[in-house]
Design a protein around this motif. Structure first.
Motif, PDB file in Angstrom:
ATOM      1  N   PHE A  41       0.827  -1.207   0.000  1.00  0.00           N
ATOM      2  CA  PHE A  41       0.000   0.000   0.000  1.00  0.00           C
ATOM      3  C   PHE A  41       0.862   1.259   0.000  1.00  0.00           C
ATOM      4  O   PHE A  41       0.386   2.341  -0.276  1.00  0.00           O
ATOM      5  N   ASP A  42       2.137   1.112   0.354  1.00  0.00           N
ATOM      6  CA  ASP A  42       3.028   2.249   0.477  1.00  0.00           C
ATOM      7  C   ASP A  42       4.423   1.848   0.024  1.00  0.00           C
ATOM      8  O   ASP A  42       4.828   0.709   0.244  1.00  0.00           O
ATOM      9  N   MET A  43       5.164   2.756  -0.577  1.00  0.00           N
ATOM     10  CA  MET A  43       6.505   2.428  -1.063  1.00  0.00           C
ATOM     11  C   MET A  43       7.442   2.010   0.071  1.00  0.00           C
ATOM     12  O   MET A  43       8.438   1.343  -0.159  1.00  0.00           O
ATOM     13  N   SER A  44       7.112   2.381   1.304  1.00  0.00           N
ATOM     14  CA  SER A  44       7.956   1.988   2.432  1.00  0.00           C
ATOM     15  C   SER A  44       7.598   0.589   2.949  1.00  0.00           C
ATOM     16  O   SER A  44       8.210   0.101   3.877  1.00  0.00           O
ATOM     17  N   GLY A  45       6.571  -0.039   2.337  1.00  0.00           N
ATOM     18  CA  GLY A  45       6.188  -1.403   2.710  1.00  0.00           C
ATOM     19  C   GLY A  45       5.128  -1.413   3.780  1.00  0.00           C
ATOM     20  O   GLY A  45       4.533  -0.389   4.058  1.00  0.00           O
ATOM     21  N   PRO A  46       4.837  -2.543   4.342  1.00  0.00           N
ATOM     22  CA  PRO A  46       5.464  -3.845   4.121  1.00  0.00           C
ATOM     23  C   PRO A  46       5.100  -4.431   2.745  1.00  0.00           C
ATOM     24  O   PRO A  46       3.993  -4.238   2.261  1.00  0.00           O
ATOM     25  N   TRP A  47       6.047  -5.117   2.134  1.00  0.00           N
ATOM     26  CA  TRP A  47       5.888  -5.694   0.809  1.00  0.00           C
ATOM     27  C   TRP A  47       5.450  -7.140   0.906  1.00  0.00           C
ATOM     28  O   TRP A  47       5.897  -7.873   1.792  1.00  0.00           O
ATOM     29  N   ILE A  48       4.567  -7.547   0.001  1.00  0.00           N
ATOM     30  CA  ILE A  48       4.125  -8.940  -0.055  1.00  0.00           C
ATOM     31  C   ILE A  48       4.405  -9.513  -1.442  1.00  0.00           C
ATOM     32  O   ILE A  48       4.522  -8.766  -2.412  1.00  0.00           O
ATOM     33  N   ASP A  49       4.463 -10.816  -1.515  1.00  0.00           N
ATOM     34  CA  ASP A  49       4.699 -11.527  -2.766  1.00  0.00           C
ATOM     35  C   ASP A  49       3.424 -11.481  -3.601  1.00  0.00           C
ATOM     36  O   ASP A  49       2.388 -12.019  -3.201  1.00  0.00           O
ATOM     37  N   ALA A  50       3.494 -10.844  -4.770  1.00  0.00           N
ATOM     38  CA  ALA A  50       2.320 -10.728  -5.644  1.00  0.00           C
ATOM     39  C   ALA A  50       1.941 -12.055  -6.285  1.00  0.00           C
ATOM     40  O   ALA A  50       0.898 -12.157  -6.928  1.00  0.00           O
ATOM     41  N   LYS A  51       2.759 -13.086  -6.095  1.00  0.00           N
ATOM     42  CA  LYS A  51       2.463 -14.409  -6.649  1.00  0.00           C
ATOM     43  C   LYS A  51       1.780 -15.307  -5.618  1.00  0.00           C
ATOM     44  O   LYS A  51       1.484 -16.464  -5.895  1.00  0.00           O
ATOM     45  N   SER A  52       1.498 -14.769  -4.421  1.00  0.00           N
ATOM     46  CA  SER A  52       0.831 -15.517  -3.358  1.00  0.00           C
ATOM     47  C   SER A  52      -0.612 -15.043  -3.221  1.00  0.00           C
ATOM     48  O   SER A  52      -0.876 -13.947  -2.727  1.00  0.00           O
ATOM     49  N   VAL A  53      -1.548 -15.877  -3.656  1.00  0.00           N
ATOM     50  CA  VAL A  53      -2.959 -15.488  -3.608  1.00  0.00           C
ATOM     51  C   VAL A  53      -3.420 -15.221  -2.174  1.00  0.00           C
ATOM     52  O   VAL A  53      -4.196 -14.300  -1.930  1.00  0.00           O
ATOM     53  N   VAL A  54      -2.938 -15.987  -1.222  1.00  0.00           N
ATOM     54  CA  VAL A  54      -3.328 -15.797   0.179  1.00  0.00           C
ATOM     55  C   VAL A  54      -2.886 -14.417   0.675  1.00  0.00           C
ATOM     56  O   VAL A  54      -3.659 -13.699   1.309  1.00  0.00           O
ATOM     57  N   LYS A  55      -1.654 -14.044   0.347  1.00  0.00           N
ATOM     58  CA  LYS A  55      -1.136 -12.747   0.795  1.00  0.00           C
ATOM     59  C   LYS A  55      -1.830 -11.589   0.087  1.00  0.00           C
ATOM     60  O   LYS A  55      -2.127 -10.567   0.704  1.00  0.00           O
ATOM     61  N   VAL A  56      -2.109 -11.740  -1.200  1.00  0.00           N
ATOM     62  CA  VAL A  56      -2.789 -10.682  -1.954  1.00  0.00           C
ATOM     63  C   VAL A  56      -4.219 -10.507  -1.433  1.00  0.00           C
ATOM     64  O   VAL A  56      -4.681  -9.384  -1.229  1.00  0.00           O
ATOM     65  N   MET A  57      -4.914 -11.612  -1.188  1.00  0.00           N
ATOM     66  CA  MET A  57      -6.277 -11.527  -0.654  1.00  0.00           C
ATOM     67  C   MET A  57      -6.274 -10.888   0.734  1.00  0.00           C
ATOM     68  O   MET A  57      -7.191 -10.147   1.085  1.00  0.00           O
ATOM     69  N   ALA A  58      -5.248 -11.173   1.522  1.00  0.00           N
ATOM     70  CA  ALA A  58      -5.170 -10.642   2.884  1.00  0.00           C
ATOM     71  C   ALA A  58      -5.014  -9.122   2.911  1.00  0.00           C
ATOM     72  O   ALA A  58      -5.317  -8.491   3.923  1.00  0.00           O
ATOM     73  N   LEU A  59      -4.569  -8.525   1.804  1.00  0.00           N
ATOM     74  CA  LEU A  59      -4.472  -7.062   1.742  1.00  0.00           C
ATOM     75  C   LEU A  59      -5.826  -6.393   1.913  1.00  0.00           C
ATOM     76  O   LEU A  59      -5.924  -5.316   2.477  1.00  0.00           O
TER      77      LEU A  59
END
Length: 114
Positions: A41-59
Motif C-alpha cells: 500500500f506504500d513504497m515503504s512497505g510492508p511488501w508482499i509476494d504478488a504471486k501468493s494469492v493468500v497474501k494478496v487476498m489478505a491485503l
C-alpha cells in the motif's frame, strides 16, 4: 538480457476492490513472469509476494487504494505493465454484466418444474 528493477503505482478503481476473484487473476498473471513481483500500500512497505494469492487476498485493498508494485528480473518491465493494465481494467470484471447475470439467474429457474 539485463536484470531490471521497475516500480509503479496504480489506484484501484474496481468497485469491489481487490477481493478474491481479482486476487486470483493478479497472482496468476504475476506467476507468468520470471521476475520477482511484490506489492504494498506504500513504497515503504510492508511488501508482499504478488504471486501468493493468500497474501494478496489478505491485503483487502478497497476501491481507491493505491497499489505499489516492484518487480526485479529480466521481464520486470513486462510484468509491471501487465499487472498495471489488469488493475486499470478493473481486473476484467464486467460489473454491468454481473448485475444482468444475477437478474437472469434469479428468473432462469422458472419453467423447469417438468
Amino acid at each position: 538480457m539485463t536484470e531490471s528493477t521497475i516500480k509503479a503505482m496504480i489506484e484501484i478503481t474496481n468497485p469491489s476492490g481487490l477481493h478474491a476473484r481479482p486476487a486470483v487473476k493478479m497472482t496468476k498473471l504475476a506467476k507468468t513472469f520470471a521476475a520477482k513481483v511484490q506489492l504494498a500500500f506504500d513504497m515503504s512497505g510492508p511488501w508482499i509476494d504478488a504471486k501468493s494469492v493468500v497474501k494478496v487476498m489478505a491485503l483487502k485493498a478497497p476501491k481507491g487504494a493505491v497499489l505499489h508494485f516492484v518487480a526485479n528480473g529480466t521481464d520486470a518491465p513486462e510484468a509491471i505493465a501487465a499487472l498495471s493494465d489488469l488493475v486499470r481494467r478493473d481486473f476484467d470484471e464486467n460489473h454491468e454484466g454481473e448485475a444482468a447475470g444475477a437478474a437472469v439467474g434469479q428468473h432462469g429457474g422458472q419453467g423447469h418444474g417438468g
